[in-house]
Design a protein around this motif. Structure first.
Motif, PDB file in Angstrom:
ATOM      1  N   GLU A  82      59.434  97.260  87.810  1.00  0.00           N
ATOM      2  CA  GLU A  82      60.755  97.054  87.333  1.00  0.00           C
ATOM      3  C   GLU A  82      61.757  98.001  86.915  1.00  0.00           C
ATOM      4  OE1 GLU A  82      61.420  95.588  83.069  1.00  0.00           O
ATOM      5  OE2 GLU A  82      61.251  93.648  84.166  1.00  0.00           O
ATOM      6  N   VAL A  83      62.946  98.095  87.683  1.00  0.00           N
ATOM      7  CA  VAL A  83      63.808  99.381  87.662  1.00  0.00           C
ATOM      8  C   VAL A  83      65.384  98.649  86.993  1.00  0.00           C
ATOM      9  CG1 VAL A  83      65.322 101.071  88.586  1.00  0.00           C
ATOM     10  CG2 VAL A  83      62.930 100.559  89.447  1.00  0.00           C
ATOM     11  N   ILE A 285      65.994  95.037  88.794  1.00  0.00           N
ATOM     12  CA  ILE A 285      65.409  94.956  90.064  1.00  0.00           C
ATOM     13  C   ILE A 285      63.746  95.027  89.735  1.00  0.00           C
ATOM     14  CG2 ILE A 285      65.168  95.944  92.175  1.00  0.00           C
ATOM     15  CD1 ILE A 285      68.112  97.297  91.644  1.00  0.00           C
ATOM     16  N   GLY A 286      63.276  94.089  90.315  1.00  0.00           N
ATOM     17  CA  GLY A 286      61.838  93.780  90.476  1.00  0.00           C
ATOM     18  C   GLY A 286      61.268  93.906  91.719  1.00  0.00           C
ATOM     19  N   ASN A 287      60.141  94.466  91.987  1.00  0.00           N
ATOM     20  CA  ASN A 287      59.360  94.447  93.384  1.00  0.00           C
ATOM     21  C   ASN A 287      60.415  94.903  94.600  1.00  0.00           C
ATOM     22  OD1 ASN A 287      56.872  93.735  92.238  1.00  0.00           O
ATOM     23  ND2 ASN A 287      56.661  92.045  93.661  1.00  0.00           N
ATOM     24  N   LEU A 288      61.162  95.987  94.250  1.00  0.00           N
ATOM     25  CA  LEU A 288      62.187  96.542  95.177  1.00  0.00           C
ATOM     26  C   LEU A 288      61.120  96.872  96.455  1.00  0.00           C
ATOM     27  CD1 LEU A 288      65.007  97.506  95.922  1.00  0.00           C
ATOM     28  CD2 LEU A 288      64.416  99.836  95.192  1.00  0.00           C
ATOM     29  N   ASN A 289      61.673  96.480  97.704  1.00  0.00           N
ATOM     30  CA  ASN A 289      60.984  96.787  99.001  1.00  0.00           C
ATOM     31  C   ASN A 289      60.041  95.896  99.307  1.00  0.00           C
ATOM     32  OD1 ASN A 289      63.052  99.102  99.696  1.00  0.00           O
ATOM     33  ND2 ASN A 289      61.635 100.347  98.499  1.00  0.00           N
ATOM     34  N   LEU A 294      63.651  90.976  93.588  1.00  0.00           N
ATOM     35  CA  LEU A 294      64.389  90.020  92.946  1.00  0.00           C
ATOM     36  C   LEU A 294      65.448  91.151  92.214  1.00  0.00           C
ATOM     37  CD1 LEU A 294      64.883  87.065  91.983  1.00  0.00           C
ATOM     38  CD2 LEU A 294      63.854  87.629  89.907  1.00  0.00           C
ATOM     39  N   LEU A 295      66.572  90.591  92.151  1.00  0.00           N
ATOM     40  CA  LEU A 295      67.638  91.382  91.504  1.00  0.00           C
ATOM     41  C   LEU A 295      68.413  90.563  90.657  1.00  0.00           C
ATOM     42  CD1 LEU A 295      70.149  93.857  92.967  1.00  0.00           C
ATOM     43  CD2 LEU A 295      71.085  92.177  91.449  1.00  0.00           C
ATOM     44  N   SER A 312      70.241  85.794  89.136  1.00  0.00           N
ATOM     45  CA  SER A 312      68.990  86.369  89.691  1.00  0.00           C
ATOM     46  C   SER A 312      68.989  86.047  91.396  1.00  0.00           C
ATOM     47  CB  SER A 312      67.689  85.937  89.001  1.00  0.00           C
ATOM     48  OG  SER A 312      67.626  86.515  87.753  1.00  0.00           O
ATOM     49  N   ILE A 313      68.747  86.941  92.082  1.00  0.00           N
ATOM     50  CA  ILE A 313      68.988  86.423  93.549  1.00  0.00           C
ATOM     51  C   ILE A 313      67.855  87.331  94.272  1.00  0.00           C
ATOM     52  CG2 ILE A 313      70.121  86.895  95.657  1.00  0.00           C
ATOM     53  CD1 ILE A 313      72.721  86.555  93.988  1.00  0.00           C
ATOM     54  N   TYR A 314      67.000  86.622  95.158  1.00  0.00           N
ATOM     55  CA  TYR A 314      65.881  87.095  95.983  1.00  0.00           C
ATOM     56  C   TYR A 314      66.755  88.012  96.934  1.00  0.00           C
ATOM     57  CZ  TYR A 314      62.336  84.351  93.874  1.00  0.00           C
ATOM     58  OH  TYR A 314      61.563  83.493  93.106  1.00  0.00           O
TER      59      TYR A 314
END
Length: 535
Positions: A82-83, A285-289, A294-295, A312-314
């Motif tokens: 998570e960022v 932002i979770g699980n970037l890359n 998910l943002l 929230s958008i994939y």
């Protein structure tokens, strides 16, 4: 004009419970409201406390490039977890980033950064490199007291609600007469009674609101635990899904890494296009890359009471996972967001914050007048000299702690800029100066023999330190009063002007009451020496 009041028995019961509850919580309540008044403008004076933030706002930022820049300095920065980002605003033009660093023991360490969009510099910001706003914010719910602070503040808010309601009931019969009959003349007991009633009545809706919302924030756990156990079978994720739907979405850290995700800026651009008129105030932002990246973006319209939501958008497909927008919120979402906006004055702009600020100071005066009324009501023949001395000592202690906060706060501002460096230890040094000076002022106040001498001392010292705030800013940053407005630094100018006006006002009041006191003393001496003895 008299209204129908309580019966004698009910009046006596509520009068004593109001007095006891009020005197018990008075000191803590004063601290909460005094610190809370400045917390309202925490964002507005951030540029004052952090000179590196005195830049123009840069609207377009490459968030992915910022993450890569952080990883260049901190290779163990976990961009896959998570960022969070707090985008630049007019009040704070710096970009705030929050995430975690991987440690050899397998645990993650929370970390924060500040990114300057003009100089392109990254600076670590946890522990915070500046602390004035953060210190006052945490003080207003006693967070500096480990474990017990928030609970104490929560129960004080609850008892404050009780004291407010009982206060209205016991003064109801003569409330109109006292309101219109308020005068600075007359006996001290009558003055403090009327002052306590009048200012309490003026700020009553505000005080009730803060009592309810403060208790809600700090004592929610007492409600949520049984609710989770009874209504949701112990599954707290179901409750989170109602309040914050994006928090309930489960992301899988073991999914494969992909290069097919849309960029952060591309997703943000689609949100800005889809929701015109709203500002993005927070990103998560979770699980970037990864494939399920998910943002989540919090969107807000600060001019409207119900003007905030969440999208929230994939990042791979562009599909919306959550959409909480004004006009289509669930009841629970509307209530939680509404409480936040009411408590922190997040609607109505600076005008509303200014009204909140004045009403918070009114409440501080109500608290002080209540303490003095408590003392004066016991300064009569029915009490022994020992009891009177005890009441006087208690009053002096209460006033020393409460009024000592006035000179300590401008000293906090002065220390922020006077103590060099913005390292991790800077905040600790500034906080040490603030709390130790508050303690010192309170101790000095205890040696004053009367409440009047205490007031004179705190007005003088507080006034001098308040005037010193803009002087310190000018010396340390060269942003003197005549510079900031021409350079677009209106928040810096407003902070300096506030403290300058406060200092001048405090010193003028000090001079006036000292002069009036000497005049009355001289008149009394002349009167006594000119008395003609009889017989």
């Amino acid at each position: 004009m008299k209204l129908n009041g309580l019966g004698n028995r009910a009046y006596n019961i509520l009068f004593h419970t109001h007095t006891v509850s009020g005197i018990v919580i008075s000191v803590v309540l004063y601290i909460i409201f005094f610190a809370g008044a400045f917390t309202l403008f925490k964002d507005e004076f951030y540029q004052w406390e952090n000179p590196s933030a005195r830049i123009l706002v840069v609207k377009t930022i490459d968030y992915q490039a910022v993450i890569e820049k952080i990883k260049g300095f901190y290779p163990n920065f976990e961009d896959g977890k998570e960022v969070r980002f707090s985008p630049p605003t007019d009040e704070n033009p710096l970009l705030s980033i929050f995430g975690t660093l991987a440690r050899p023991n397998g645990k993650s360490e929370f970390v924060g950064f500040l990114y300057n969009p003009v100089s392109k510099k990254i600076q670590r910001n946890y522990p915070y490199i500046t602390t004035t706003g953060e210190t006052l914010y945490r003080l207003h719910f006693l967070d500096q007291l480990p474990y017990a602070g928030r609970w104490i503040a929560g129960f004080v808010a609850l008892f404050f609600l009780f004291a407010s309601v009982t206060g209205v009931l016991i003064h109801w019969r003569n409330i109109v007469t006292k309101f219109y009959g308020f005068s600075l003349k007359g006996a001290r007991k009558q003055f403090w009674t009327n002052a306590h009633t009048v200012f309490g009545l003026i700020g009553l809706p505000f005080q009730l609101m803060y009592a309810v919302t403060g208790a809600f924030y700090l004592l929610t756990l007492l409600i949520l635990i049984p609710a989770v156990l009874v209504l949701y079978g112990g599954d707290q994720q179901k409750l989170y899904a109602l309040i914050r739907p994006n928090e309930a979405i489960k992301l899988h850290e073991k999914l494969p890494v992909t290069s097919g995700n849309k960029s952060i800026n591309a997703v943000l651009s689609s949100i800005e296009t889809g929701y015109p008129g709203y500002a993005i105030t927070f990103l998560e932002i979770g699980n970037l890359n990864r494939e399920d990246a998910l943002l989540s973006a919090r969107i807000s319209d600060k001019k409207s009471f119900t003007g905030d939501g969440m999208v929230s958008i994939y990042m791979k497909t562009g599909k919306k996972a959550v959409e909480v927008i004004p006009g289509h919120k669930k009841y629970v979402e509307s209530v939680v967001d509404g409480i936040a906006r009411v408590h922190f004055a997040q609607f109505g702009g600076l005008l509303l914050k200014g009204i909140y600020f004045v009403l918070a100071l009114f409440t501080c005066f109500v608290i002080i007048s209540g303490v003095l009324l408590w003392k004066e009501a016991r300064n009569k023949k029915g009490y022994t000299d020992q009891q009177k001395r005890f009441h006087h000592r208690v009053t002096m202690v209460y006033l020393a702690i409460c009024l000592g906060l006035f000179p300590a706060v401008p000293l906090l501002f002065v220390s922020e800029l006077a103590i060099p460096g913005q390292s991790a230890g800077h905040a600790s040094q500034v906080n040490a100066v603030f709390f130790l000076s508050w303690l010192l002022f309170a101790i000095v106040g205890l040696f004053m023999k009367t409440e009047a001498k205490q007031t004179h001392f705190f007005l003088l010292v507080g006034g001098l330190l308040s005037v010193l705030v803009p002087i310190t800013n000018g010396i340390q940053t060269n942003d003197w009063l005549w510079h900031p407005l021409s350079e677009g630094k209106q928040y810096v100018l407003a902070t300096d002007l506030y403290w300058l006006c406060t200092g001048i006002a405090a010193l003028v009041v000090y001079i006036v009451i000292r002069r009036n006191g000497k005049t009355r003393s001289l008149e009394q001496t002349i009167h006594e020496t000119t008395q003609v003895p009889i017989g």
